[in-house]
Design an enzyme around this catalytic site. Structure first.
Site, PDB file in Angstrom:
ATOM      1  N   ASP A  30      -8.439  -9.138   4.171  1.00 31.27           N
ATOM      2  CA  ASP A  30      -8.173  -8.076   5.141  1.00 31.27           C
ATOM      3  C   ASP A  30      -9.268  -7.995   6.188  1.00 31.27           C
ATOM      4  OD1 ASP A  30      -6.910  -5.967   6.358  1.00 31.27           O
ATOM      5  OD2 ASP A  30      -7.679  -4.452   4.979  1.00 31.27           O
ATOM      6  N   GLU A  41       0.825  -1.206   0.000  1.00 29.96           N
ATOM      7  CA  GLU A  41       0.000   0.000   0.000  1.00 29.96           C
ATOM      8  C   GLU A  41       0.864   1.264   0.000  1.00 29.96           C
ATOM      9  OE1 GLU A  41      -2.597  -0.720   3.343  1.00 29.96           O
ATOM     10  OE2 GLU A  41      -4.000  -1.864   2.123  1.00 29.96           O
ATOM     11  N   GLU A  56     -12.651  -2.914  12.233  1.00 28.76           N
ATOM     12  CA  GLU A  56     -12.669  -2.132  11.002  1.00 28.76           C
ATOM     13  C   GLU A  56     -13.808  -2.537  10.071  1.00 28.76           C
ATOM     14  OE1 GLU A  56      -8.975  -2.166   8.888  1.00 28.76           O
ATOM     15  OE2 GLU A  56      -9.800  -1.128   7.149  1.00 28.76           O
TER      16      GLU A  56
END
Lengths: 700, 700
Positions: free
Chosen positions: B384, B305, B412
């Site tokens: 993820d 990323e 998340e």
């Protein structure tokens, strides 16, 4: 006084920075010599101190840069009788801008430029009704020289069609710009107004050169620091900015926080009918005018997108606006009250609410209730600056209320200055739209906006700026054309979008015919191209939420924003008819309402705004809706690549710095247009199951 | 020393703040009296200075709060022979934590708690192998008292199953927390480490109470300020934090910027094979250990990323990690190298790339190439932290590389601590998963993670923290259970998720059976409920991009992130089979690969992760995919409302502050679950055209 360095205070060498004020030397040596002779001597009736220093500076700089001449300013007509000269006469009793600017009369900004040849002498006459008129006249003259106007051709009388010609900055004190795509703010740095206002001065000059006469310098979403601009502590800093704009005949406005009486006034209410609140605003206006005698007024976003407003106290918008108007009235100040009011907490499951209806539903019942120094600022369309929307039905519906049309020069939904999208044709189309609020041929939006149809005291246009700290001001070098074009168009809505584009191209890139033609063609093609590869047939909103750049077909589909397309496996579109839909079509005057109501008569470009139709519905073009989607997206992406190629072909004809800067943008646009094409095509192919008639690649 | 105020340095009065360390008085007066007698006298073999002050403080506070007793610490067994006592013996030659902590041996953390009754005396024996063991033993004892353990019941020998029991803070120096849902950082304020570390101390105590022994204190995305933590200027501040955690037996790690040699070292490269770079890291490690002798090591996110890494220099991850490991080796430091490496600029049109394959494809070929103080940190699943993913196929595939499993306590993608989602059952399921990397029944993830299967030198677990400045630490008061449960589960993966929930409920809310049972039931139901109204059948990712809260089915569908569902009007799912898909299923050992490869054998819950199927495909449950989607979303939203009701029924049984705080969250969850239900159902109804068998409301 005589060098351009003193005008363009920033990057004097950069063609990007100079924008359309390049002042290139005219090609024709004949023309050069004619003007050279004429501008060597400038006679100002009553003395040079009668006219604005900005005009003197500009004339000197222009003459110097274009002609290599240093004008000599004199009070008297030369008696030696030698050669031609420029004669400037300001027909005005007034010395200051104060009272002058506040009148907002179009005739105040008038000027004439005439060539006079007699046996005795040869002169060019600039006669203006105000200091601003002198500035406009000088800019006009210099523009004319750049464009190749011959001295003997001057025989014009100009005045703007619109009174208020405004720019709204959505700049924040922290240096960010809401919906800014050109770098950070030139106004603010680190939570306060910039110490160095040189660039603001250069901006004022650019704006004055196209006739802008008003600017609000802070975001309509007024945050903490900016709320304090109207306090005794805040005003000295604001005054510095006002002085810069005053030099160019531009009045400064502030966006205010409706809850300021609480936030900075120490009151426990902002109720517009509360005596204490009213008194506080009166004191506030008095305070402001003490610092800034020619202050323009307030811009207000209230009861919209979580901003405070009169609704909190059970009052209506007229109550809120009139309170502010009362406070400004003694000084000639205006309240510009935005009509962008809708339910931004809508439930997508509720099909009875229609955001498109909101402005009309909120404001139409208040027609006639506003004081006459209140202007309602109405976005051009009922939604929010989409690539295609119908014209807001509020235009014409309010016959007893001052109105300002709001455009967005910032390309929030139209490529964010990374894609080319020349918006003047869109604005022109809006201004030319006949609302049918008056007898045949008299109901055009531009007649409403200019105040002429209903005889409004105040009226005009406002637009969200597209500039920032970028070297070229506007992110994309060619996006300068939108700022230029906005000013030119609202000065005179009779100008054609293409004419403005040509003018801009020549001023910006010089007299190379191929460059002018190609750039003009690219500008003129760009809005249809952008529309073709993005949201089809007026449906809008297929963008990434919040960012508004790039495709996300369902991004707003289940959100609170009231922005839906209702695409399912059978069809797409929003039924806004009176018969079976939200009834929005009924907000228009006949025959517009019948046109939009009718599936047969509704223009293709707005079909999905007004109707929910099957993918197989046949358009006026003869294509089905689904095939139209595929075709426009394939051709749109190709055309975007064509823009890239066109620009590439100008390499060597446009200076390298500007060529590279724009070429990078065109490369991004071409690539991004393919992404748009593929996302939209894939989305609708997956949903409709209908293959492309021509068997082109649609990813599945 | 004797009051709880000195331990809980922050809001001493708040039940929210105390979390599971409420130390409520035991209900049973018999129990109270038994322990009262026993804790009045504490004999420490060799003297009280042998054991950590934190243990002494904790024991004193616990005894005081639960029993109203102030323990007297003494060196000698009381000779007067009166009554019972607690005997603490630390079996260790070492005084400091330094070398001790760096060994990362599970036996170092061992302790036993035994009740000994002889003719001569009655005592409770706490025998520990290290200072940390004493702390763990004291917390265990106090927990036992809270849970109603009788003195005579103590006969335990404990040591953790996992060596490294780590927490990763994703806190930034500016005070924000990446993926933080509990307010701002307790570690940082205004760009630097907080002056006041009282709350960090309270956090260390919470962590130690559940056996955490390592923490990285800054975000794996290492920004400018944090890059400087390893400099001579930065280290004194970091050292202050290390001291706080040292007191509780927790080693401090730093996330480092792979490009630090350039950013703060003044070098022009970060090439891991460059001699200058290697020397710079050696000096850096030397410097760090000069300040923090028991420093844990580095956590590294590289080439992921947009973070810098060895790829920029044509090197691989082993080159990068080993360079760092070399520098740390003399001091016993570790490199925790994250395997979250994938192409985050993927083209959605490219069906050959599969993000799920990335970690395996990148790291499997490097097996055996890493130094033995390098640990690869592998996320539990290949994507993820979705609500449902298969287990990462890297577990078991790397037989010669130290591995750490990475969980995310921060919710998340699982409701962001606004929805209840007790994640221990998910983690437990992952740890229990048999990878078949070893003979029948020996290949479970927990045996790989603990290092026992392949005899790894280092291993364990790490998890992204869910805490912040919120009064209750975790946003949702019941989200404390995830932090608690993470520590307990990785200490002993043999514990049941339900047992942990019960334990937590009792410690947190006291001994009211109805509260314990209801809270336990709610926790245990919560993950399946969250799964049921969000993304179906393992497909994942149907969330609002970037924010990851709330539904947006197509939000990631055409993005660069490699996260697609490929739903069209016929069906949905990602074909990851070897036969016709991306081949990801082949990364598993047999028979898992065959199970996932097979449409018949693939578990329903992961069907859409591995297969693209028509909406009419019949699940093992006997339902079609589309009906499953409708059914789970209707029932899921109902169940979410049921959670709200269950909690409401505890009003009066849970103190008002905590009840209100959680009730607000449950109300939001119930409402938001309906939004999820309707968006998902509408999306699939619009796309599939298949009506709900039961005719329930689906908005169209």
């Amino acid at each position: 006084m005589n060098s351009s360095e003193q005008i363009i205070t920033g990057r004097t060498e950069s063609t990007l920075y100079k924008a359309w004020l390049q002042y290139s030397e005219p090609d024709s040596s004949e023309l050069r010599n004619l003007y050279k002779g004429m501008l060597e001597r400038v006679v100002v009736e009553g003395g040079v101190s009668r006219i604005p220093p900005a005009a003197v500076r500009e004339l000197s700089a222009g003459a110097d840069t274009m002609l290599g001449v240093t004008p000599e300013f004199m009070d008297q007509i030369p008696t030696n009788g030698e050669g031609p000269y420029l004669w400037i006469c300001l027909h005005s009793e007034e010395n200051g801008y104060g009272a002058d600017r506040r009148k907002w009369e179009t005739r105040r900004d008038a000027y004439s430029l005439k060539y006079v040849l007699s046996a005795k002498e040869e002169r060019l006459e600039l006669i203006a009704a105000s200091k601003a008129g002198v500035i406009y006249g000088i800019f006009h003259l210099l523009r004319g020289i750049s464009l190749g106007f011959k001295p003997a051709q001057w025989a014009i009388e100009e005045h703007p069609v619109n009174q208020l010609r405004m720019i709204n900055q959505w700049d924040n004190a922290d240096g960010t710009i809401e919906r800014g795509y050109s770098g950070r703010s030139i106004f603010y740095k680190d939570g306060e107004i910039s110490k160095d206002l040189d660039r603001v001065r250069d901006y004022a000059r650019l704006l004055a050169s196209v006739g802008i006469n008003a600017i609000s310098i802070n975001n309509v979403n007024v945050h903490e620091v900016e709320t304090g601009f109207i306090t005794e502590e805040g005003l000295p800093e604001v005054t510095r900015v006002a002085e810069v704009f005053r030099d160019y005949g531009i009045a400064l406005f502030l966006s205010i926080n409706f809850a300021a009486p609480i936030a900075v006034g120490g009151l426990d209410t902002a109720d517009p009918l509360d005596a204490g609140v009213r008194e506080w605003w009166k004191e506030t206006s008095e305070r402001i005018y003490r610092h800034i005698p020619d202050f323009g007024g307030f811009v207000v976003k209230a009861d919209s997108e979580h901003r405070p407003g009169p609704f909190a106290y059970g009052r209506d918008h007229a109550d809120g606006a009139n309170m502010l108007a009362d406070s400004l009235e003694p000084y000639g100040g205006l309240v510009v009250w935005r009509c962008f009011v809708y339910n931004c907490m809508q439930d997508w499951r509720d099909r009875s609410t229609d955001r498109a209806r909101a402005a009309y539903d909120h404001f139409k019942p208040l027609d006639g209730k506003f004081k006459d120094n209140v202007l309602l600022q109405i976005k051009n369309g009922p939604m929010d600056f989409q690539v295609r929307e119908p014209v807001s039905p509020l235009f014409g519906a309010m016959r007893a209320t001052n109105q300002v049309i709001e455009f967005q020069i910032a390309q929030e939904y139209t490529g964010q200055q990374r894609h080319l999208c020349y918006l003047v044709p869109q604005w022109k189309q809006v201004l030319d739209f006949d609302t049918h609020a008056a007898e045949e041929g008299k109901g055009q939006v531009n007649r409403i906006v200019s105040g002429s149809l209903f005889g409004m005291k105040y009226s005009g246009a406002a637009a969200v700026s597209n500039i920032g700290e970028d070297e070229c001001w506007t992110g994309h070098p060619l996006a300068q054309a939108n700022l230029y074009g906005y000013g030119r168009l609202i000065w005179n809505p009779g100008l054609s979008a293409e004419g403005i584009a040509q003018e801009w191209a020549k001023l910006t890139f010089g007299s190379d015919r191929e460059v002018i033609d190609k750039v003009t063609d690219m500008l003129m093609a760009s809005w249809p191209i952008y529309e073709s590869y993005t949201a089809p047939l007026g449906v809008g909103w297929m963008v990434v939420p919040h960012y508004h750049y790039g495709p996300d077909v369902d991004g707003y589909e289940y959100s609170r924003w009231g922005t839906y397309h209702f695409a399912d496996r059978e069809g797409i579109g929003v039924d806004r008819t009176m018969a079976t839909g939200t009834g929005y079509a009924g907000q228009y005057f006949s025959p517009n309402r019948e046109m939009y109501e009718s599936l047969e008569d509704c223009p293709d470009e707005l079909l999905l705004f007004f109707h929910h139709v099957p993918y197989g519905h046949v358009l006026h073009s003869g294509k089905t809706v689904i095939q139209h989607i595929y075709d426009t997206h394939f051709s749109g992406a190709e055309s975007a690549d064509g823009l890239r190629e066109s620009w590439a072909s100008l390499q060597g004809r446009v200076d390298a710095v500007r060529h590279k800067a724009a070429a990078d943008r065109f490369a991004e646009q071409a690539e991004h247009a393919k992404h748009w094409r593929d996302v939209i095509n894939t989305y609708f192919y997956r949903k409709s199951g209908v293959p492309d008639e021509h068997g082109r690649t649609i990813y599945f």
